[in-house]
Design a protein around this motif. Structure first.
Motif, short mmCIF file in Angstrom:
data_model
loop_
_atom_site.label_atom_id
_atom_site.label_comp_id
_atom_site.label_asym_id
_atom_site.label_seq_id
_atom_site.Cartn_x
_atom_site.Cartn_y
_atom_site.Cartn_z
N LEU A 5 0.86 -1.17 0.00
CA LEU A 5 0.00 0.00 0.00
C LEU A 5 0.90 1.22 0.00
N MET A 6 0.80 2.00 -1.05
CA MET A 6 1.69 3.14 -1.22
C MET A 6 0.92 4.44 -1.34
N SER A 7 1.49 5.48 -0.79
CA SER A 7 1.02 6.83 -1.06
C SER A 7 1.78 7.34 -2.27
N ILE A 8 1.06 7.58 -3.35
CA ILE A 8 1.70 8.08 -4.56
C ILE A 8 1.59 9.59 -4.67
N SER A 9 0.80 10.18 -3.82
CA SER A 9 0.66 11.61 -3.73
C SER A 9 0.21 11.96 -2.33
N THR A 10 0.66 13.08 -1.83
CA THR A 10 0.23 13.54 -0.51
C THR A 10 -0.63 14.79 -0.59
N THR A 11 -0.64 15.47 -1.73
CA THR A 11 -1.45 16.66 -1.91
C THR A 11 -2.14 16.64 -3.27
N PRO A 12 -3.32 16.04 -3.39
CA PRO A 12 -4.07 15.38 -2.32
C PRO A 12 -3.51 14.00 -2.03
N LEU A 13 -3.98 13.42 -0.95
CA LEU A 13 -3.53 12.08 -0.59
C LEU A 13 -4.14 11.06 -1.55
N VAL A 14 -3.28 10.31 -2.20
CA VAL A 14 -3.70 9.24 -3.09
C VAL A 14 -2.91 8.00 -2.74
N GLN A 15 -3.61 6.92 -2.50
CA GLN A 15 -2.98 5.66 -2.17
C GLN A 15 -3.36 4.61 -3.20
N ARG A 16 -2.44 3.72 -3.46
CA ARG A 16 -2.67 2.63 -4.40
C ARG A 16 -2.10 1.33 -3.86
N ASN A 17 -2.77 0.26 -4.19
CA ASN A 17 -2.28 -1.07 -3.89
C ASN A 17 -1.53 -1.64 -5.09
N TYR A 18 -0.40 -2.24 -4.82
CA TYR A 18 0.38 -2.92 -5.85
C TYR A 18 0.52 -4.38 -5.46
N TRP A 19 0.52 -5.23 -6.47
CA TRP A 19 0.53 -6.66 -6.25
C TRP A 19 1.63 -7.35 -7.04
N GLY A 20 2.22 -8.34 -6.41
CA GLY A 20 3.12 -9.22 -7.13
C GLY A 20 2.36 -10.30 -7.86
#
Length: 122
Positions: A98-113
């Protein structure tokens, strides 16, 4: 882009051990949590273990006391030490971040192997 690659799966006898590894690479900003999921044939994907950036861990009841998740923040890696393996642990194990790809605005994405097969059988 972010890529997660798992390794360490294989065939092991009941009571044996395996250590899974996951390496994250690419355009990594902030990793909030790294997790291990698993999915057995005909079963729903389930969360096995999780660790956040501060080191707090959580485990599924079914693996508590047997599995240990650890994280190397500097290397963007997560590991799953699996001891006292049981046949019911047989599944494809997936690394998740689970990564924050942006903080302004806050955007989170899930990445999978892509997953690594763990088979526990005598």
């Amino acid at each position: 882009q972010v890529q997660l690659v798992e390794s360490g799966g294989g065939l092991v006898q009941p009571g044996g051990s395996l250590r899974l590894s996951c390496a994250a690479s690419g355009n990594i900003f902030i990793i909030n949590a790294m997790n291990w999921y698993r999915q057995a044939p005909g079963k729903q994907r389930e969360l096995v273990a999780a660790v956040n950036s501060g080191g707090t861990t959580n485990y599924a009841d079914s693996v508590k006391g047997r599995f240990t998740i650890s994280r190397d923040n500097a290397k963007n890696k997560v590991y799953l030490q699996m001891n006292s393996l049981k046949p019911e642990d047989t599944a494809v194990y997936y690394c998740n971040a689970l990564m924050s790809i942006s903080t302004t605005p806050l955007v989170q994405r899930n990445y999978w192997g892509q997953g690594t097969q763990v088979t526990v059988s005598s």
